[in-house]
Motif scaffolding. Structure first.
Motif, PDB file in Angstrom:
ATOM      1  N   PHE A 260       2.777   4.039   2.861  1.00 46.35           N
ATOM      2  CA  PHE A 260       2.827   3.493   4.205  1.00 46.35           C
ATOM      3  C   PHE A 260       4.272   2.714   4.354  1.00 46.35           C
ATOM      4  O   PHE A 260       4.579   2.119   3.503  1.00 46.35           O
TER       5      PHE A 260
ATOM      6  N   MET B  32       5.355  10.391   4.854  1.00 43.42           N
ATOM      7  CA  MET B  32       5.022  11.710   4.125  1.00 43.42           C
ATOM      8  C   MET B  32       4.359  11.762   2.872  1.00 43.42           C
ATOM      9  O   MET B  32       3.500  12.611   2.531  1.00 43.42           O
TER      10      MET B  32
ATOM     11  N   LYS C  17      -1.294  -4.094  10.945  1.00 42.53           N
ATOM     12  CA  LYS C  17       0.476  -4.281  10.509  1.00 42.53           C
ATOM     13  C   LYS C  17       1.203  -3.474  11.330  1.00 42.53           C
ATOM     14  O   LYS C  17       2.498  -3.439  10.970  1.00 42.53           O
TER      15      LYS C  17
ATOM     16  N   VAL D  73       0.887  -1.003  -0.080  1.00 41.35           N
ATOM     17  CA  VAL D  73      -0.021   0.167   0.125  1.00 41.35           C
ATOM     18  C   VAL D  73       0.746   1.293   0.121  1.00 41.35           C
ATOM     19  O   VAL D  73       1.402   1.592   1.146  1.00 41.35           O
TER      20      VAL D  73
END
Ligand code: ACO
Length: 375
Positions: free
Chosen positions: A258, A310, A304, A255
């Motif tokens: 992240f 950022m 997770k 993803v």
């Protein structure tokens, strides 16, 4: 032959690969001793650029001359426009920017010099010219004419003016400026380390910056701010956020936006920028995206223990101020040029060639077989 140490750390994780006086992550992210929270709240990107390139915050008169040097170095040679117009319109904006910096190298009288004063002057010129390259390509690609830089606007206002052909609202200028402060520098990240490796061969500033742009483009690094927005576009609605992210985790999908090699609990830049996104989202018709993002963050953390980096809020912020996705990573370059320049200059002073060793995992020694005898 020198003996390498036995220990191997994949991806150099946790390895101290050099020393720097530019920034640290230990004890909270600081640029040359100033906390990123203070800089984001109280400073401007141009002030931070001066701090990174010159080592200290400027006095009023130093800042005045810095700003006028930048303003007068914003124009780029016609050769840039001629070449950009000859490129296929589906060329990637980061690739075009990399090419643009290479063209600037040919037109810079000090390109080959690694003298401190020359490198500082080249860093300032690149800092000034990169927004012109980024926005010229965005407009040429869209079939419109580039907008000439203006010397009466600050860095962020001029960039947005060149992009849209109209002065930005203050909230847009400020949002971009804060994001540039947060993107400006980050210790031994992949692109800055790339720049240092190149500089350690005594390659010049332009060459090392071109290498760094190539490294930043990758989706595991700067390219993630564009991918993070694609994630939310795919999610589409608040109701779909939780099922989408649970499915992504079940199917072991990466993803974008992240995780971080160093920040395992919180990326402080993401925290500052998320606050900013939440603040301006109601007036920007973007509260739904903020809610989707918050749901995804919660599941990523609960399942997770992965915090957003950022790039997660940066993509949303840029979308909120009306920027096209493919300019997001080039904007990262417009900011990070300051950190790269500082690293290149630091590497050149007291240089030692960066040349580590590797563990060999190839075939055992074997005899050469003539081609006619190879089955
Ligand atoms: N989505 C899903 N799972 C993830 C993610 C993610 N974004 N990031 C890490 N993980 C998982 C890994 O699959 C691994 O799981 P496992 O233990 O079950 O195998 C675990 O978390 C640890 O991850 P690593 O890959 O060891 O973390 P590493 O430090 O090598 O990677 C990286 C850091 C490259 C940033 C990674 O988190 C990632 O690919 N993130 C997505 C890309 C991204 O957002 N990059 C921007 C970085 S910040 C910046 O450039 C400003």
């Amino acid at each position: 032959m020198t003996n390498p140490t036995e220990t191997y750390y994949p991806g150099l994780e946790g390895v101290i690969a050099g020393e720097t006086g530019i920034s640290t992550i230990s004890g909270g992210l600081q640029y040359r001793g100033y906390s990123i929270q203070d800089l984001a709240e109280k400073s401007t990107f141009e002030e931070v650029a001066y701090l990174l390139i010159h080592g200290n915050l400027p006095s009023e008169s130093e800042f005045g001359s810095f700003k006028s040097r930048l303003a007068s170095a914003r124009a780029v040679p016609d050769a840039v426009y001629t070449l950009f117009r000859s490129l296929p319109t589906d060329a990637n904006a980061m690739d075009v920017l990399r090419t643009g910096v290479s063209i600037l190298a040919h037109h810079d009288a000090d390109t080959g010099s690694n003298e401190l004063d020359d490198s500082i002057a080249k860093a300032e010129r690149l800092l000034a010219a990169i927004p012109t390259l980024v926005t010229a390509w965005a407009r040429i690609k869209a079939g419109s004419e580039p907008v000439a830089p203006r010397s009466d606007l600050d860095f962020s206002a001029n960039l947005l003016n060149m992009l849209h052909g109209a002065e930005p609202a203050e909230v847009e200028r400020h949002a971009l400026d804060v994001s540039l402060i947060l993107y400006a520098e980050h210790e031994y990240n992949a692109s800055s380390f790339t720049a240092r490796v190149a500089a350690s061969t005594l390659a010049d500033l332009h060459g090392a910056v071109v290498a760094a742009i190539a490294a930043l483009k990758g989706p595991l690094h700067g390219g993630a701010n564009e991918k993070a927005v694609e994630v939310l576009e795919e999610v589409g609605t608040i109701d779909n956020a939780e099922p989408w992210i649970r499915n992504a985790l079940e199917t072991k999908r990466l993803v974008m936006g992240f995780g971080h090699r160093v920040y395992k609990d919180e990326d402080p830049r993401a925290t500052i920028l998320k606050r900013f996104c939440l603040e301006i989202s109601p007036d920007r018709n973007a509260t739904e995206w903020e809610e989707m993002a918050t749901i995804i963050e919660k599941v990523m953390w609960d399942e997770k223990h992965l915090p957003p980096n950022m790039d997660w809020p940066a993509g949303r912020l840029y979308r909120m101020i009306g920027l096209e996705t493919e300019i997001y990573t080039p904007l990262f370059v417009a900011a990070r040029i300051t950190g790269w320049a500082a690293h290149i200059i630091e590497q050149h002073s007291g240089n030692r060639l960066i040349r580590p060793r590797s563990n060999y995992i190839g075939p055992e020694p074997r005899g050469y077989v003539p081609m006619s005898e190879r089955g």
